[in-house]
Design a protein around this motif. Structure first.
Motif, short mmCIF file in Angstrom:
data_model
loop_
_atom_site.label_atom_id
_atom_site.label_comp_id
_atom_site.label_asym_id
_atom_site.label_seq_id
_atom_site.Cartn_x
_atom_site.Cartn_y
_atom_site.Cartn_z
N LEU A 1 11.70 31.71 -10.37
CA LEU A 1 11.36 32.21 -11.71
C LEU A 1 11.22 31.06 -12.71
CD1 LEU A 1 13.75 35.30 -11.88
CD2 LEU A 1 11.34 35.23 -11.20
N GLU A 2 12.11 30.11 -12.62
CA GLU A 2 12.09 28.96 -13.54
C GLU A 2 13.04 27.90 -13.01
OE1 GLU A 2 13.27 30.71 -17.21
OE2 GLU A 2 15.41 30.58 -16.77
N LEU A 3 13.01 26.76 -13.67
CA LEU A 3 13.89 25.66 -13.32
C LEU A 3 14.74 25.32 -14.54
CD1 LEU A 3 14.64 23.55 -11.11
CD2 LEU A 3 12.95 22.03 -12.15
N ARG A 4 16.06 25.17 -14.32
CA ARG A 4 16.98 24.90 -15.43
C ARG A 4 17.82 23.67 -15.09
NH1 ARG A 4 16.92 29.44 -18.78
NH2 ARG A 4 18.65 28.58 -20.01
N VAL A 5 18.18 22.92 -16.14
CA VAL A 5 19.03 21.75 -15.97
C VAL A 5 20.41 22.08 -16.52
CG1 VAL A 5 18.30 20.75 -18.17
CG2 VAL A 5 19.27 19.27 -16.41
N VAL A 6 21.45 21.62 -15.84
CA VAL A 6 22.84 21.91 -16.24
C VAL A 6 23.21 21.01 -17.42
CG1 VAL A 6 25.24 21.95 -15.51
CG2 VAL A 6 23.43 22.59 -13.90
N THR A 7 23.69 21.63 -18.50
CA THR A 7 24.10 20.88 -19.70
C THR A 7 25.62 20.78 -19.82
OG1 THR A 7 23.97 22.93 -20.99
CG2 THR A 7 22.02 21.51 -20.96
N HIS A 8 26.36 21.70 -19.16
CA HIS A 8 27.83 21.67 -19.20
C HIS A 8 28.37 21.98 -17.81
CE1 HIS A 8 26.64 22.56 -23.37
NE2 HIS A 8 27.74 21.89 -23.72
N ASN A 9 29.41 21.29 -17.44
CA ASN A 9 30.03 21.53 -16.14
C ASN A 9 30.62 22.94 -16.08
OD1 ASN A 9 29.40 18.88 -15.52
ND2 ASN A 9 31.44 18.11 -16.01
N TYR A 10 30.60 23.50 -14.87
CA TYR A 10 31.19 24.83 -14.67
C TYR A 10 31.79 24.88 -13.28
CZ TYR A 10 31.64 29.85 -13.99
OH TYR A 10 32.13 31.10 -13.71
N GLU A 11 33.03 25.37 -13.20
CA GLU A 11 33.72 25.50 -11.92
C GLU A 11 33.71 26.97 -11.51
OE1 GLU A 11 38.04 24.46 -9.83
OE2 GLU A 11 37.62 23.90 -11.92
N ALA A 12 33.18 27.23 -10.34
CA ALA A 12 33.05 28.61 -9.87
C ALA A 12 34.41 29.27 -9.75
CB ALA A 12 32.33 28.63 -8.53
N PHE B 1 20.87 34.06 -11.42
CA PHE B 1 21.06 33.78 -9.99
C PHE B 1 20.12 32.64 -9.62
CE2 PHE B 1 20.13 34.30 -5.46
CZ PHE B 1 21.40 34.44 -4.94
N GLY B 2 20.64 31.69 -8.85
CA GLY B 2 19.79 30.56 -8.52
C GLY B 2 20.28 29.80 -7.31
N ARG B 3 19.54 28.73 -7.02
CA ARG B 3 19.82 27.88 -5.87
C ARG B 3 20.06 26.46 -6.36
NH1 ARG B 3 15.17 27.62 -1.66
NH2 ARG B 3 15.84 29.78 -1.33
N LEU B 4 21.15 25.87 -5.86
CA LEU B 4 21.49 24.49 -6.17
C LEU B 4 21.74 23.78 -4.84
CD1 LEU B 4 22.13 22.21 -8.14
CD2 LEU B 4 24.47 23.07 -8.30
N GLY B 5 20.78 22.96 -4.45
CA GLY B 5 20.88 22.34 -3.14
C GLY B 5 20.70 23.39 -2.05
#
Length: 214
Positions: A149-160, A192-196
């Protein structure tokens, strides 16, 4: 004529009598004054007068000496006080003028930016342009799947906090995909997305959309 002469003589006699009475009164007062003076002279104690004079002179000398001893100390105490007060005033004045100078420099800088909007716009747009170019270059290296759908860049760290979430590190790029379960799409603020090689949900406010047109 005889009666007039008698009246004049009688009047003159009365005047002489009054003047004589006044003279006797004055002489009487003089006698009284002489008596008082004679009494004072008779009762005068020269030694007592000399003692009183010596006592008065000693008192004056004592007071004079005390004043001369006290004045230097008072003078010495005032000098440091005046000096400290003047120094404090000078320091405060220097701080005030320093603050005024700083405010003036900032005002001049602000006015120069207002008077030259083209230069300021170019200066402000240059970092943004460079940032967009860098992001675009990195985006080109990311292979997007067909259903992306789109591409987003992480601006703040987040721990699952669960197995269905992604761990985000600032600078990572996340490919946004459709939710596998449409009901999960109702969770506002989550994507919802994919990282690696990992897929999962992540908070939208921890990322920023990358404009593909950049």
């Amino acid at each position: 004529m005889a009666s007039d002469r008698k009246g004049i003589l009688s009047k003159a006699k009365k005047q002489l009598e009054r003047q004589s009475e006044k003279l006797r009164q004055k002489l009487g007062h003089k006698d009284d004054a002489d008596d008082v003076y004679a009494d004072m002279v008779a009762n005068f104690n020269r030694q007592q007068a000399n003692d009183a004079y010596d006592e008065a002179r000693k008192s004056f000398e004592f007071i004079d000496r005390e004043c001369h001893e006290a004045l230097p100390s008072l003078y010495d105490q005032r000098i440091p006080f005046y000096s400290a007060t003047l120094e404090s005033h000078c320091n405060t004045t220097a701080i005030f003028y320093g603050a005024c100078q700083s405010a003036l420099e900032q005002l001049q800088l602000f006015c120069s930016h207002i008077l030259s909007p083209d230069t300021s716009n170019e200066a402000s747009s240059t970092p943004a342009s460079a940032n967009r170019n860098a992001i675009a270059a990195e985006t080109a290296a990311v292979e997007l799947p067909r259903n992306a759908l789109e591409l987003r860049v992480v601006t703040h760290n987040y721990e699952a906090t669960g197995d269905d979430e992604l761990n985000l590190t600032r600078g990572d790029q996340v490919v946004v995909l459709p939710f596998p379960d449409p009901e999960d799409a109702e969770d506002e603020g989550w994507l919802f997305g994919r990282l690696g090689e990992c897929e999962g949900m992540f908070p939208e406010n921890h990322t920023q959309k990358i404009d593909s047109a950049a």
